[in-house]
Design a protein around this motif. Structure first.
Motif, mmCIF file in Angstrom:
data_model
loop_
_atom_site.group_PDB
_atom_site.id
_atom_site.type_symbol
_atom_site.label_atom_id
_atom_site.label_comp_id
_atom_site.label_asym_id
_atom_site.label_seq_id
_atom_site.Cartn_x
_atom_site.Cartn_y
_atom_site.Cartn_z
ATOM 1 N N CYS A 111 0.837 -1.209 0.000
ATOM 2 C CA CYS A 111 0.000 0.000 0.000
ATOM 3 C C CYS A 111 0.867 1.252 0.000
ATOM 4 O O CYS A 111 0.449 2.317 0.465
ATOM 5 C CB CYS A 111 -0.912 0.015 1.231
ATOM 6 S SG CYS A 111 -2.047 -1.368 1.348
ATOM 7 N N ASP A 112 2.102 1.138 -0.528
ATOM 8 C CA ASP A 112 3.059 2.239 -0.352
ATOM 9 C C ASP A 112 2.765 3.502 -1.167
ATOM 10 O O ASP A 112 3.376 4.523 -0.934
ATOM 11 C CB ASP A 112 4.499 1.765 -0.575
ATOM 12 C CG ASP A 112 4.762 1.274 -1.988
ATOM 13 O OD1 ASP A 112 3.835 1.294 -2.818
ATOM 14 O OD2 ASP A 112 5.904 0.858 -2.266
ATOM 15 N N THR A 113 1.832 3.462 -2.111
ATOM 16 C CA THR A 113 1.445 4.711 -2.789
ATOM 17 C C THR A 113 0.003 5.091 -2.428
ATOM 18 O O THR A 113 -0.615 5.902 -3.102
ATOM 19 C CB THR A 113 1.543 4.574 -4.326
ATOM 20 O OG1 THR A 113 0.519 3.679 -4.780
ATOM 21 C CG2 THR A 113 2.910 4.091 -4.761
ATOM 22 N N CYS A 114 -0.498 4.478 -1.366
ATOM 23 C CA CYS A 114 -1.919 4.649 -1.025
ATOM 24 C C CYS A 114 -2.121 5.499 0.218
ATOM 25 O O CYS A 114 -1.306 5.473 1.141
ATOM 26 C CB CYS A 114 -2.561 3.282 -0.786
ATOM 27 S SG CYS A 114 -2.394 2.136 -2.167
ATOM 28 N N ASN A 115 -3.207 6.223 0.213
ATOM 29 C CA ASN A 115 -3.690 6.889 1.410
ATOM 30 C C ASN A 115 -4.748 5.946 1.981
ATOM 31 O O ASN A 115 -5.874 5.907 1.497
ATOM 32 C CB ASN A 115 -4.290 8.248 1.057
ATOM 33 C CG ASN A 115 -4.839 8.970 2.257
ATOM 34 O OD1 ASN A 115 -5.239 8.362 3.245
ATOM 35 N ND2 ASN A 115 -4.876 10.289 2.167
ATOM 36 N N THR A 116 -4.364 5.151 2.968
ATOM 37 C CA THR A 116 -5.270 4.109 3.464
ATOM 38 C C THR A 116 -6.488 4.682 4.195
ATOM 39 O O THR A 116 -7.495 3.992 4.333
ATOM 40 C CB THR A 116 -4.513 3.116 4.369
ATOM 41 O OG1 THR A 116 -3.780 3.845 5.354
ATOM 42 C CG2 THR A 116 -3.553 2.260 3.556
ATOM 43 N N GLU A 117 -6.417 5.931 4.647
ATOM 44 C CA GLU A 117 -7.589 6.553 5.275
ATOM 45 C C GLU A 117 -8.674 6.804 4.237
ATOM 46 O O GLU A 117 -9.857 6.613 4.492
ATOM 47 C CB GLU A 117 -7.200 7.868 5.956
ATOM 48 C CG GLU A 117 -6.399 7.664 7.229
ATOM 49 C CD GLU A 117 -6.009 8.982 7.877
ATOM 50 O OE1 GLU A 117 -6.641 10.022 7.575
ATOM 51 O OE2 GLU A 117 -5.064 8.971 8.680
ATOM 52 N N GLU A 118 -8.261 7.258 3.041
ATOM 53 C CA GLU A 118 -9.215 7.519 1.963
ATOM 54 C C GLU A 118 -9.492 6.267 1.139
ATOM 55 O O GLU A 118 -10.516 6.178 0.471
ATOM 56 C CB GLU A 118 -8.675 8.604 1.026
ATOM 57 C CG GLU A 118 -8.585 9.973 1.645
ATOM 58 C CD GLU A 118 -7.994 11.003 0.692
ATOM 59 O OE1 GLU A 118 -7.651 10.640 -0.459
ATOM 60 O OE2 GLU A 118 -7.880 12.168 1.098
ATOM 61 N N GLY A 119 -8.543 5.325 1.137
ATOM 62 C CA GLY A 119 -8.694 4.124 0.322
ATOM 63 C C GLY A 119 -8.374 4.371 -1.137
ATOM 64 O O GLY A 119 -8.938 3.724 -2.025
ATOM 65 N N CYS A 120 -7.465 5.326 -1.402
ATOM 66 C CA CYS A 120 -7.091 5.670 -2.777
ATOM 67 C C CYS A 120 -5.574 5.628 -2.935
ATOM 68 O O CYS A 120 -4.845 5.908 -1.984
ATOM 69 C CB CYS A 120 -7.603 7.058 -3.143
ATOM 70 S SG CYS A 120 -9.404 7.171 -3.186
ATOM 71 N N CYS A 121 -5.113 5.295 -4.133
ATOM 72 C CA CYS A 121 -3.685 5.106 -4.394
ATOM 73 C C CYS A 121 -3.254 5.842 -5.659
ATOM 74 O O CYS A 121 -4.070 6.141 -6.531
ATOM 75 C CB CYS A 121 -3.377 3.619 -4.570
ATOM 76 S SG CYS A 121 -4.032 2.563 -3.259
ATOM 77 N N GLU A 186 -3.302 13.034 -7.370
ATOM 78 C CA GLU A 186 -2.194 12.219 -6.862
ATOM 79 C C GLU A 186 -2.646 10.798 -6.545
ATOM 80 O O GLU A 186 -1.899 9.845 -6.705
ATOM 81 C CB GLU A 186 -1.597 12.873 -5.605
ATOM 82 C CG GLU A 186 -1.001 14.246 -5.834
ATOM 83 C CD GLU A 186 0.145 14.229 -6.831
ATOM 84 O OE1 GLU A 186 1.034 13.373 -6.698
ATOM 85 O OE2 GLU A 186 0.144 15.073 -7.743
ATOM 86 N N THR A 187 -3.849 10.652 -6.027
ATOM 87 C CA THR A 187 -4.370 9.328 -5.662
ATOM 88 C C THR A 187 -5.738 9.135 -6.314
ATOM 89 O O THR A 187 -6.770 9.355 -5.695
ATOM 90 C CB THR A 187 -4.477 9.190 -4.133
ATOM 91 O OG1 THR A 187 -5.261 10.284 -3.634
ATOM 92 C CG2 THR A 187 -3.115 9.205 -3.466
ATOM 93 N N LYS A 188 -5.723 8.713 -7.566
ATOM 94 C CA LYS A 188 -6.975 8.633 -8.328
ATOM 95 C C LYS A 188 -7.534 7.224 -8.467
ATOM 96 O O LYS A 188 -8.607 7.035 -9.022
ATOM 97 C CB LYS A 188 -6.775 9.251 -9.713
ATOM 98 C CG LYS A 188 -5.674 8.625 -10.526
ATOM 99 C CD LYS A 188 -5.381 9.458 -11.756
ATOM 100 C CE LYS A 188 -4.203 8.899 -12.539
ATOM 101 N NZ LYS A 188 -3.774 9.779 -13.599
ATOM 102 N N PHE A 189 -6.816 6.201 -7.964
ATOM 103 C CA PHE A 189 -7.287 4.825 -8.048
ATOM 104 C C PHE A 189 -7.783 4.409 -6.663
ATOM 105 O O PHE A 189 -7.009 4.340 -5.715
ATOM 106 C CB PHE A 189 -6.164 3.894 -8.519
ATOM 107 C CG PHE A 189 -5.586 4.304 -9.843
ATOM 108 C CD1 PHE A 189 -6.284 4.096 -11.020
ATOM 109 C CD2 PHE A 189 -4.348 4.919 -9.909
ATOM 110 C CE1 PHE A 189 -5.758 4.482 -12.241
ATOM 111 C CE2 PHE A 189 -3.806 5.310 -11.129
ATOM 112 C CZ PHE A 189 -4.523 5.097 -12.295
ATOM 113 N N CYS A 190 -9.073 4.150 -6.545
ATOM 114 C CA CYS A 190 -9.677 3.946 -5.220
ATOM 115 C C CYS A 190 -10.333 2.577 -5.097
ATOM 116 O O CYS A 190 -11.089 2.168 -5.971
ATOM 117 C CB CYS A 190 -10.714 5.023 -4.951
ATOM 118 S SG CYS A 190 -10.034 6.704 -5.036
ATOM 119 N N TYR A 191 -10.052 1.899 -3.985
ATOM 120 C CA TYR A 191 -10.720 0.631 -3.698
ATOM 121 C C TYR A 191 -11.864 0.826 -2.706
ATOM 122 O O TYR A 191 -12.744 -0.015 -2.586
ATOM 123 C CB TYR A 191 -9.724 -0.417 -3.163
ATOM 124 C CG TYR A 191 -8.941 0.006 -1.948
ATOM 125 C CD1 TYR A 191 -9.483 -0.095 -0.672
ATOM 126 C CD2 TYR A 191 -7.645 0.504 -2.066
ATOM 127 C CE1 TYR A 191 -8.757 0.295 0.443
ATOM 128 C CE2 TYR A 191 -6.916 0.887 -0.953
ATOM 129 C CZ TYR A 191 -7.479 0.784 0.300
ATOM 130 O OH TYR A 191 -6.767 1.170 1.402
#
Length: 203
Positions: A111-121, A186-191
């Motif tokens: 998850c090193d390019t992800c903002n785990t609070e938002e769930g986006c990478c 910056e983080t446009k891919f979201c799970y």
């Protein structure tokens, strides 16, 4: 003799006119019959799953005992990186012949390019890898529950967590504002479930 030519011309025009009128009537009847079905009605169609979705912990508990499978599915389309269905990300050049990334050289569930609070990478393949972590199940279940329209139809067809993550991490229409600009480029891919921007909400 000339009257025979005139009759032939009239017959052709009458036949063409009849065909045109029948076609026009058919179109009008179809348009009038479907006018009651709004886009919202289509959005509210229920999509039922035919098979239960297979989650990562289910796969682990079903006898794999931590061993790598003989073959892996992977994300295929990445120019530089790929992610396999075990959650390993690797360079395309380092993909093994069985479709798996080498587990000895790569990190699982990165998850090193992800903002785990938002769930986006920032990177698609790392979004899928992070999403495959068994601890993301509750987040994915919420995303599926909150889905609507085409996403609901898509989620009803996926068979396991890997397919769900591939679909969810592709650019979600809710990750954009005004339909052409990312909320966060910056983080446009979201799970995770992303609430629609105010420009996309129904008034």
């Amino acid at each position: 003799m000339w009257y025979a030519v005139v009759i032939r011309i009239l017959r052709r025009r009458i036949v063409l006119t009849i065909i045109f009128l029948l076609s026009l009537t058919y179109c009008l009847v179809n348009l009038w019959g479907n006018s009651g079905n709004s886009y919202k009605d289509i959005e509210e169609i229920e999509y039922k799953r035919e098979q239960p979705l297979i989650w990562r912990e289910d796969t682990i508990s079903n006898g794999t005992n931590g061993e790598r499978p003989d073959e892996c599915r992977n994300s295929v389309q990445g120019k530089i990186l790929l992610v396999d269905d075990e959650g390993y990300v690797c360079h395309r050049n380092n993909l093994l012949s069985n479709g798996c990334c080498d587990s000895n050289e790569n990190i699982q569930y990165t998850c090193d390019t992800c903002n785990t609070e938002e769930g986006c990478c920032a990177v698609y393949e790392k979004c899928v890898s992070c999403c495959l972590n068994p601890n993301k199940r509750s987040i994915l279940e919420k995303a599926m529950e909150m889905a609507s329209g085409r996403q609901t139809a898509l989620f009803a067809t996926v068979s396991d967590q890997f397919e769900l993550c591939l679909a969810k991490c592709r650019t979600d229409s809710h990750s954009v504002q005004h339909e052409n600009k990312y909320k966060n480029p910056e983080t446009k891919f979201c799970y995770a479930y992303i609430e629609a921007h105010e420009s996309q909400r129904d008034n």
